[in-house]
Enzyme design. Structure first.
Site, short mmCIF file in Angstrom:
data_model
loop_
_atom_site.label_atom_id
_atom_site.label_comp_id
_atom_site.label_asym_id
_atom_site.label_seq_id
_atom_site.Cartn_x
_atom_site.Cartn_y
_atom_site.Cartn_z
N SER A 20 75.30 33.49 6.29
CA SER A 20 74.36 32.49 5.78
C SER A 20 72.93 32.99 5.85
O SER A 20 72.48 33.49 6.88
CB SER A 20 74.48 31.19 6.59
OG SER A 20 73.44 30.30 6.20
N THR A 67 78.04 24.19 5.81
CA THR A 67 78.53 25.04 4.73
C THR A 67 80.05 25.14 4.78
O THR A 67 80.70 24.46 5.58
CB THR A 67 77.79 26.41 4.74
OG1 THR A 67 78.16 27.11 3.56
CG2 THR A 67 78.12 27.25 5.96
N LYS A 71 82.12 20.99 4.25
CA LYS A 71 81.29 20.04 3.49
C LYS A 71 82.01 18.70 3.25
O LYS A 71 81.38 17.65 3.30
CB LYS A 71 80.88 20.64 2.15
CG LYS A 71 79.92 21.82 2.29
CD LYS A 71 79.49 22.30 0.91
CE LYS A 71 78.65 23.56 1.00
NZ LYS A 71 78.12 23.96 -0.32
N ASP A 107 72.73 20.66 -3.28
CA ASP A 107 73.03 21.67 -4.31
C ASP A 107 72.61 21.16 -5.69
O ASP A 107 72.23 21.94 -6.56
CB ASP A 107 74.53 21.99 -4.33
CG ASP A 107 74.92 22.98 -3.24
OD1 ASP A 107 74.03 23.69 -2.74
OD2 ASP A 107 76.11 23.01 -2.86
N GLY A 135 85.17 24.53 -9.17
CA GLY A 135 85.21 24.46 -7.72
C GLY A 135 84.11 23.57 -7.16
O GLY A 135 83.58 22.71 -7.87
N ARG A 162 92.74 21.93 -12.56
CA ARG A 162 91.61 21.64 -11.67
C ARG A 162 90.41 21.11 -12.49
O ARG A 162 89.68 20.22 -12.05
CB ARG A 162 91.22 22.92 -10.92
CG ARG A 162 90.50 22.67 -9.62
CD ARG A 162 90.27 23.98 -8.89
NE ARG A 162 89.49 23.77 -7.69
CZ ARG A 162 88.95 24.76 -6.98
NH1 ARG A 162 89.10 26.02 -7.37
NH2 ARG A 162 88.25 24.50 -5.90
N1 LIG Z 1 73.26 30.00 -6.09
C1 LIG Z 1 73.67 29.16 -5.18
O1 LIG Z 1 72.90 28.51 -4.47
C2 LIG Z 1 75.16 28.94 -5.02
C3 LIG Z 1 75.63 27.75 -4.42
C4 LIG Z 1 77.01 27.56 -4.28
C5 LIG Z 1 77.89 28.55 -4.72
N2 LIG Z 1 77.38 29.69 -5.29
C6 LIG Z 1 78.32 30.74 -5.78
O2 LIG Z 1 79.18 30.13 -6.72
C7 LIG Z 1 80.47 30.72 -6.70
C8 LIG Z 1 81.54 29.64 -6.58
O3 LIG Z 1 81.38 28.91 -5.38
P1 LIG Z 1 82.31 27.63 -5.06
O4 LIG Z 1 81.85 27.11 -3.76
O5 LIG Z 1 82.38 26.71 -6.22
O6 LIG Z 1 83.74 28.34 -4.89
P2 LIG Z 1 85.20 27.68 -5.11
O7 LIG Z 1 85.18 26.22 -4.84
O8 LIG Z 1 86.12 28.56 -4.35
O9 LIG Z 1 85.47 27.89 -6.69
C9 LIG Z 1 85.64 29.17 -7.24
C10 LIG Z 1 85.74 29.09 -8.76
O10 LIG Z 1 85.85 30.43 -9.28
C11 LIG Z 1 87.07 30.51 -10.05
N3 LIG Z 1 87.66 31.85 -9.91
C12 LIG Z 1 87.80 32.57 -8.76
N4 LIG Z 1 88.43 33.74 -9.03
C13 LIG Z 1 88.72 33.74 -10.36
C14 LIG Z 1 89.36 34.66 -11.24
N5 LIG Z 1 89.84 35.85 -10.78
N6 LIG Z 1 89.46 34.35 -12.55
C15 LIG Z 1 88.97 33.16 -13.02
N7 LIG Z 1 88.36 32.25 -12.23
C16 LIG Z 1 88.23 32.53 -10.92
C17 LIG Z 1 87.98 29.44 -9.50
O11 LIG Z 1 88.98 29.12 -10.44
P3 LIG Z 1 90.36 28.42 -9.95
O12 LIG Z 1 90.05 26.97 -9.76
O13 LIG Z 1 91.31 28.66 -11.06
O14 LIG Z 1 90.76 29.10 -8.67
C18 LIG Z 1 86.96 28.31 -9.27
O15 LIG Z 1 86.64 27.66 -10.46
C19 LIG Z 1 80.42 31.72 -5.53
O16 LIG Z 1 80.19 33.00 -6.06
C20 LIG Z 1 79.24 31.27 -4.70
O17 LIG Z 1 78.63 32.34 -4.00
C21 LIG Z 1 76.05 29.90 -5.45
#
Ligand SMILES: NC(=O)c1ccc[n+]([C@@H]2O[C@H](COP(=O)([O-])OP(=O)(O)OC[C@H]3O[C@@H](n4cnc5c(N)ncnc54)[C@H](OP(=O)(O)O)[C@@H]3O)[C@@H](O)[C@H]2O)c1
Length: 288
Positions: A20, A67, A71, A107, A135, A162
């Site tokens: 973090s 985190t 959450k 967020d 997600g 989903r």
């Molecule tokens: N900039 C920021 O402040 C911020 C804030 C939060 C998150 N993020 C970033 O956002 C991303 C997602 O975070 P999250 O918390 O939403 O994660 P999450 O709940 O685990 O969701 C992951 C998403 O990515 C998809 N995915 C993963 N691997 C894949 C693949 N090989 N092919 C196609 N789709 C795939 C998943 O699809 P499925 O549903 O099919 O598994 C799901 O839609 C991360 O990289 C995180 O670091 C950034």
């Protein structure tokens, strides 16, 4: 920093939590604003979330960030939820008022504030947005897009079930609609879109690339990738090359931190270039 009774304390809890960057962000603001405060990180298991919230309730901690993976649990355990946190069923910021623990999800404001700052007027045209992913982050972003009045929001996800579930859970009343999209149809779905947001982990360092053709996307559409490691993802590079405005995800991380800081430490922090560079430097050093 020396600990005294007068030091206001906050922390981030998660499992794992060592990655973090919240301590770096809040530590920078504490130093810049000359506040006698401390912000730490704590590894907390699911069955320890209650004890953390008890500390906030009792005023031993002024509050903190929650985190992954806590959450949703935090949303079930706090005493009062903001409207946003209630809609999302997830809390990332907690604080205490009159012996009650409040929970918010910042967020949404982080996402909106980043685009407002980096691409002013990004939501002027709001007929159609496409969100890749379904997600936790997608949930907050779709909610943010709904609050800005986007009429149609397409949700393209690898597991379309989903996307369907998310659309059902967040489905608004009136003219706005959420449309699940099969993953194979994601490139064609970009036709007529005003905004495209990648919320999947694809394109992130160590993850597979995001395969997407931007051919159907109007050249005025704003392209935003919430992945911020690397800062310039292949998606953003491809968007810039064809003339689309492109916004990286670092600002979302910085802006989501600001509301918590104000509540715990009583002063409004600024998201500056200096802070951005501090985090970029840390990312380069830790190669994250
Ligand atoms: N900039 C920021 O402040 C911020 C804030 C939060 C998150 N993020 C970033 O956002 C991303 C997602 O975070 P999250 O918390 O939403 O994660 P999450 O709940 O685990 O969701 C992951 C998403 O990515 C998809 N995915 C993963 N691997 C894949 C693949 N090989 N092919 C196609 N789709 C795939 C998943 O699809 P499925 O549903 O099919 O598994 C799901 O839609 C991360 O990289 C995180 O670091 C950034």
């Amino acid at each position: 920093m020396e600990r005294t009774e007068n030091v206001v304390r906050a922390c981030v809890v998660g499992d794992p939590v060592s990655h973090s960057r919240s301590p770096l962000i809040h530590g920078h603001w504490l130093q810049r604003l000359g506040i006698a405060g401390a912000y730490d990180r704590r590894q907390v298991k699911a069955d320890e979330v209650d004890a953390f919230l008890d500390e906030v309730r009792a005023g031993k901690l002024r509050g903190g960030n929650v985190t992954v993976p806590h959450k949703e649990e935090a949303a079930r355990r706090v005493d009062v939820l903001t409207d946003t946190a209630r809609h999302l069923g997830a809390v990332n910021t907690v604080w205490e008022v009159d012996g009650k623990v409040w929970g918010d999800n910042t967020d949404v404001t982080g996402f909106l504030a980043n685009l407002d700052e980096r691409s002013p007027g990004w939501d002027r045209e709001r007929e159609k947005a496409i969100v890749l992913g379904a997600g936790g982050a997608a949930r907050a972003i779709i909610y943010g897009l709904l609050t800005r009045g986007f009429r149609e929001i397409g949700i393209a996800n690898r597991s379309v079930s989903r996307a369907r579930k998310l659309a059902e859970e967040l489905q608004p009343q009136g003219e706005q609609q959420l449309v699940p999209i099969a993953w194979d149809a994601r490139s064609d779905a970009l036709k007529n879109a005003n905004v495209l947001v990648n919320t999947t982990s694809l394109g992130m360092t160590g993850q597979p690339p995001l395969e997407l053709s931007l051919e159907a996307l109007p050249v005025q559409a704003v392209v935003h990738d919430i992945v911020y490691a690397p800062l310039e993802t292949d998606l953003l590079r491809a968007a810039r090359q064809r003339g689309n405005p492109a916004v990286d995800g670092l600002g979302m991380l910085l802006h989501q931190a600001a509301p918590g800081f104000s509540r715990w430490f009583g002063q409004e922090p600024q998201v500056t270039d200096e802070l951005r560079l501090l985090i970029i430097d840390d990312m380069n050093r830790t190669a994250a």
